[in-house]
Write a protein that holds these residues in place. Structure first.
Motif, PDB file in Angstrom:
ATOM      1  N   GLN A 159      82.142  15.922  46.455  1.00  0.00           N
ATOM      2  CA  GLN A 159      82.446  15.069  47.607  1.00  0.00           C
ATOM      3  C   GLN A 159      81.953  13.655  47.428  1.00  0.00           C
ATOM      4  O   GLN A 159      80.959  13.418  46.732  1.00  0.00           O
ATOM      5  CB  GLN A 159      81.724  15.626  48.849  1.00  0.00           C
ATOM      6  N   ALA A 212      90.657  11.888  60.767  1.00  0.00           N
ATOM      7  CA  ALA A 212      89.297  12.132  60.275  1.00  0.00           C
ATOM      8  C   ALA A 212      89.217  13.526  59.666  1.00  0.00           C
ATOM      9  O   ALA A 212      89.832  14.459  60.170  1.00  0.00           O
ATOM     10  CB  ALA A 212      88.290  12.008  61.402  1.00  0.00           C
ATOM     11  N   ARG A 213      88.444  13.648  58.617  1.00  0.00           N
ATOM     12  CA  ARG A 213      88.302  14.966  58.007  1.00  0.00           C
ATOM     13  C   ARG A 213      87.450  15.881  58.873  1.00  0.00           C
ATOM     14  O   ARG A 213      87.610  17.084  58.858  1.00  0.00           O
ATOM     15  CB  ARG A 213      87.641  14.838  56.639  1.00  0.00           C
ATOM     16  N   TYR A 265      75.803  12.828  61.107  1.00  0.00           N
ATOM     17  CA  TYR A 265      76.495  13.116  59.839  1.00  0.00           C
ATOM     18  C   TYR A 265      75.572  12.855  58.649  1.00  0.00           C
ATOM     19  O   TYR A 265      75.465  13.688  57.743  1.00  0.00           O
ATOM     20  CB  TYR A 265      77.772  12.263  59.760  1.00  0.00           C
ATOM     21  N   LYS A 268      80.843  10.412  50.073  1.00  0.00           N
ATOM     22  CA  LYS A 268      80.483  10.320  51.484  1.00  0.00           C
ATOM     23  C   LYS A 268      81.503   9.519  52.293  1.00  0.00           C
ATOM     24  O   LYS A 268      82.018   8.508  51.820  1.00  0.00           O
ATOM     25  CB  LYS A 268      79.097   9.699  51.631  1.00  0.00           C
ATOM     26  N   SER A 269      81.779   9.992  53.506  1.00  0.00           N
ATOM     27  CA  SER A 269      82.684   9.279  54.416  1.00  0.00           C
ATOM     28  C   SER A 269      81.906   8.240  55.213  1.00  0.00           C
ATOM     29  O   SER A 269      80.683   8.206  55.185  1.00  0.00           O
ATOM     30  CB  SER A 269      83.324  10.259  55.406  1.00  0.00           C
ATOM     31  N   LYS A 270      82.655   7.421  55.944  1.00  0.00           N
ATOM     32  CA  LYS A 270      82.023   6.443  56.828  1.00  0.00           C
ATOM     33  C   LYS A 270      81.784   7.080  58.206  1.00  0.00           C
ATOM     34  O   LYS A 270      82.334   8.114  58.525  1.00  0.00           O
ATOM     35  CB  LYS A 270      82.934   5.215  56.965  1.00  0.00           C
ATOM     36  N   HIS A 292      85.000  20.751  57.456  1.00  0.00           N
ATOM     37  CA  HIS A 292      86.320  20.184  57.168  1.00  0.00           C
ATOM     38  C   HIS A 292      87.170  21.049  56.254  1.00  0.00           C
ATOM     39  O   HIS A 292      86.678  21.956  55.593  1.00  0.00           O
ATOM     40  CB  HIS A 292      86.197  18.772  56.604  1.00  0.00           C
ATOM     41  N   THR A 304      90.977   7.888  59.315  1.00  0.00           N
ATOM     42  CA  THR A 304      91.021   8.131  57.873  1.00  0.00           C
ATOM     43  C   THR A 304      89.807   7.531  57.174  1.00  0.00           C
ATOM     44  O   THR A 304      89.507   6.355  57.350  1.00  0.00           O
ATOM     45  CB  THR A 304      92.331   7.572  57.272  1.00  0.00           C
ATOM     46  N   GLY A 305      89.105   8.368  56.422  1.00  0.00           N
ATOM     47  CA  GLY A 305      87.919   7.902  55.709  1.00  0.00           C
ATOM     48  C   GLY A 305      86.633   8.030  56.514  1.00  0.00           C
ATOM     49  O   GLY A 305      85.564   7.702  56.020  1.00  0.00           O
ATOM     50  N   TYR A 306      86.757   8.519  57.752  1.00  0.00           N
ATOM     51  CA  TYR A 306      85.579   8.620  58.623  1.00  0.00           C
ATOM     52  C   TYR A 306      85.262  10.061  58.983  1.00  0.00           C
ATOM     53  O   TYR A 306      86.129  10.926  58.974  1.00  0.00           O
ATOM     54  CB  TYR A 306      85.818   7.896  59.952  1.00  0.00           C
ATOM     55  N   VAL A 307      84.018  10.281  59.341  1.00  0.00           N
ATOM     56  CA  VAL A 307      83.648  11.458  60.112  1.00  0.00           C
ATOM     57  C   VAL A 307      83.377  10.938  61.516  1.00  0.00           C
ATOM     58  O   VAL A 307      82.659   9.951  61.697  1.00  0.00           O
ATOM     59  CB  VAL A 307      82.393  12.133  59.524  1.00  0.00           C
TER      60      VAL A 307
END
Ligand code: SF4
Lengths: 202, 467
Positions: free
Chosen positions: B163, B231-232, B7, B165-167, B145, B200-203
């Motif tokens: 955007q 996850a998105r 990612y 960044k996700s975790k 996504h 939620t909040g993650y890839v």
């Protein structure tokens, strides 16, 4: 897509009702649309038309002197209820660019700025004065100056108002998210040039 | 250089701008568009006198509303609302000069099936669509996504997305799957483990031997439901299978570029000591064929289990389970295999690909259905054509299945394919929410083989007992 808002001189319509919710602004049967525009005819649908679809004479926006209103002076807690962006879309499509009240529901307030509408919060005393101005029919002309943050009435009196500086900047320049991203076009162009050299198959 | 996840690598390769407050502009390589979430976005462009910045990277296909019955070209086949939405997409595609697969085109189908099939989706890309199941494309090692209508407009106009960044989350499935266990069971089992908010909040990056062993179709099924896990986006690092799948597709890189692409694609994996914010590990051999009993995708149990009692849960889930059992018309302690089924739906972007149809056909060969209604809706016109060529369509028809045209169909019941009140469906789609497949309809999510098994026996069935 957002129209700039700097200075607006227009007729103000009085709508003293409190707690006007988004369902009253645009009822749910009009949300199945593929458009943002075109909602103006159904603005305040249930107050504006009877069940046969005829105009209700008494309703303010049906009165000849207010049909071209661009400003609404509305009662407390305007825009409460659902988060539908169709509400500001309908106002805008009708031609309303500014709503003045003593308070607004939070989501509606935010949605206005995204669509080039200026919501203004004034004190109850100022509100009473403006409502009075709005009730003068064809003479109910107000001038809203965003740059100087003033509203001036037909008698020449002036009222100041507060607005978040960032939102003011965006409205004055007609900047929505897309507009703001356009300000970074040079970065996007540069990225695109580099990426198409590195990954030409994309 | 510090070690990176897959990612991180894709993110870094697409960062067009970073503001001081950390807000980023991510460059988008592929923008997929369908008829329901795009009309206001195109209208916004028109009103502002803007154009589509990269029409070449924008691909549209109608899928959500379209009827899947023969004769659907006839305008009478659609309700007025739907007809208008599809017509709007026709016009927008033409006016803005974007790639388009109309209903009359054999390549038309569900947007998430068409993208990979046509070679639009490639490793290392950023892919967005106004649809949450865009996660599907992550199977290729693409960052993919769903986005909202305002964002659709933003991407059309600027080819970027604002955007943050996700975790990073790693989901590892070790070991080998047992016979009868499929990609759908993996993805449902993961959601059963993490819950619908776990991602939620993650890839999510899916990895491990069981994932490596999956075909590309299976990997798409796994990534498709990353969103049901919160996850998105879901990702799987590309490998030989990915390259083989992609090669030769209409929009895949051609000779010359191919080698160059491969060189980059081979760098697309998470570094050995990359940092993970969360790690979940499941043993492949412990996963059973599963089924959902409730109205959330996390309500997952092995088919050998019984319906749980509300008291089996804790906190807010107790009431949720009570409400779900009531809605689903089920009693605690009832064996899952005793649950009778009225309707079987095989299709959707989760399980509407050729391999899914093959798995169903294997169970259905020479058998007849015992349910009231069963339908197979191929994910694209090309999947449908291939299934006919392989003789699968005949198997389905002889078994008593309706053999439909491509579209979303009963996955979300926006077209005429809907459950009626109280009807119970074994479905290969991805959401079992209240009313998803029709007002008061009841949905059990399963794999294609399990759906076929239920069609044959008339109740939820352990597919391992079918052979
Ligand atoms: S098949 Fe279902 S989940 Fe997939 S895009 Fe269509 S409606 Fe959405």
């Amino acid at each position: 897509m957002m129209e700039k808002f700097d200075k607006l001189t227009g007729i103000a319509a009085p709508l003293p009702l409190v707690n006007i919710d988004t369902d009253m602004i645009i009822p749910k049967q009009f949300l199945k649309t593929i458009k943002r525009s075109g909602l103006g005819v159904n603005l305040f649908d249930e107050m504006r038309y009877d069940r046969q679809g005829n105009e209700v004479e008494d309703f303010v926006l049906n009165k000849p002197q207010y049909r071209d209103a661009q400003i609404l002076v509305a009662g407390d807690n305007f825009g409460c209820g659902s988060s539908r962006e169709h509400a500001p879309w309908a106002l805008l499509d009708f031609g309303i660019r500014c709503v003045i009240s003593t308070s607004f529901a939070d989501i509606f307030y935010n949605n206005c700025f995204k669509n080039g509408i200026l919501p203004i919060v004034v004190s109850p005393e100022e509100h009473a004065k403006l409502m009075d101005d709005a009730e003068r029919g064809a003479n109910a002309v107000l001038t809203v100056d965003l740059e100087n943050q003033t509203i001036s009435g037909p008698d020449g009196g002036e009222i100041g108002f507060e607005v978040d500086p960032w939102r003011k900047h965006c409205l004055l320049n007609g900047l929505d998210d897309i507009g703001l991203t356009f300000e970074k076009s040079a970065s996007i162009d540069a990225f695109e040039a580099k990426a198409s050299a590195e990954r030409p198959w994309v | 250089m510090s070690p990176k996840t897959l990612y991180d690598k894709i993110w870094d390769a697409h960062l067009a701008h970073e503001a001081e407050d950390g807000t980023c502009l991510l460059y988008i390589d592929r923008h997929l568009v369908h008829e329901v979430t795009s009309p206001q976005a195109f209208e916004g462009l028109r009103m502002a006198g803007r154009t589509v910045r990269a029409p070449d990277k924008t691909i549209a296909v109608p899928d959500h509303n379209v009827p899947t019955t023969e004769g659907r070209e006839n305008p009478e086949a659609m309700t007025e609302d739907s007809r208008i939405q599809v017509a709007a997409l026709d016009t927008n595609a033409k006016d803005f000069g974007i790639h388009y697969y109309p209903v009359s085109d054999i390549r038309q189908g569900i947007v998430h099936i068409v993208g990979p099939e046509q070679g639009w989706t490639l490793p290392g890309m950023t892919v967005v669509c106004g649809d949450s199941h865009t996660a599907t494309h992550g199977a290729f090692g693409a960052l993919a996504h769903g986005i909202g209508t305002s964002e659709v407009e933003h991407v059309l106009a600027t080819q970027t997305l604002i955007q943050q960044k996700s975790k990073n989350m790693k989901v590892e499935i070790t070991g080998k799957l047992k016979p009868g266990v499929t990609a759908k069971d993996i993805t449902l089992a993961v959601i059963g483990e993490t819950g619908t908010a776990g991602g939620t909040g993650y890839v999510i990056e899916y990895c491990g031997e069981a994932i490596r062993d999956l075909s590309m179709e299976g990997r798409m099924t796994v990534c498709n439901m990353a969103i049901e896990g919160g996850a998105r986006a879901g990702l799987i690092a590309p490998d030989e299978k990915t390259y083989q799948y992609v090669k030769g597709r209409p929009h895949a890189p051609k000779a010359g570029h191919w080698e160059q692409a491969m060189e980059w694609w081979k760098t697309l994996y998470s570094d050995e000591d990359a940092h993970w914010d969360k790690v979940v590990t499941l043993k492949g051999e412990e996963i059973e064929p599963v089924v959902t009993w409730g109205t959330s995708p996390e309500d997952v149990l092995p088919i050998t289990a019984s319906v749980p009692a509300p008291e089996d849960f804790e906190g807010g889930k107790v009431d949720a389970a009570r409400r779900a059992l009531d809605y689903m018309g089920l009693k605690a302690g009832q064996k899952l295999t005793d649950i009778e089924i009225d309707t079987v739906f095989i299709g959707s972007c989760t399980n509407g690909r050729i391999e899914d149809l093959r798995a169903a056909a294997e169970i259905l060969k020479g058998k007849k259905i015992k349910v009231k209604r069963a339908m197979i809706v191929p994910g694209s016109g090309l999947v449908r054509a291939q299934a006919e060529e392989e003789g699968l369509a005949d198997i389905f028809k002889e078994a008593g299945f309706e053999w439909r045209l491509a579209g979303c169909s009963m996955c979300l019941a926006m077209n005429p394919d809907q459950l009626s009140e109280g009807e119970r469906c074994a479905a290969t789609s991805n959401r079992n929410f209240e009313g998803r497949q029709g007002y008061k309809g009841r949905t059990h999510l399963v794999s294609p083989a399990m759906a076929a098994a239920a069609a044959v026996t008339g109740h939820l069935t352990d597919v391992r007992e079918m052979t």
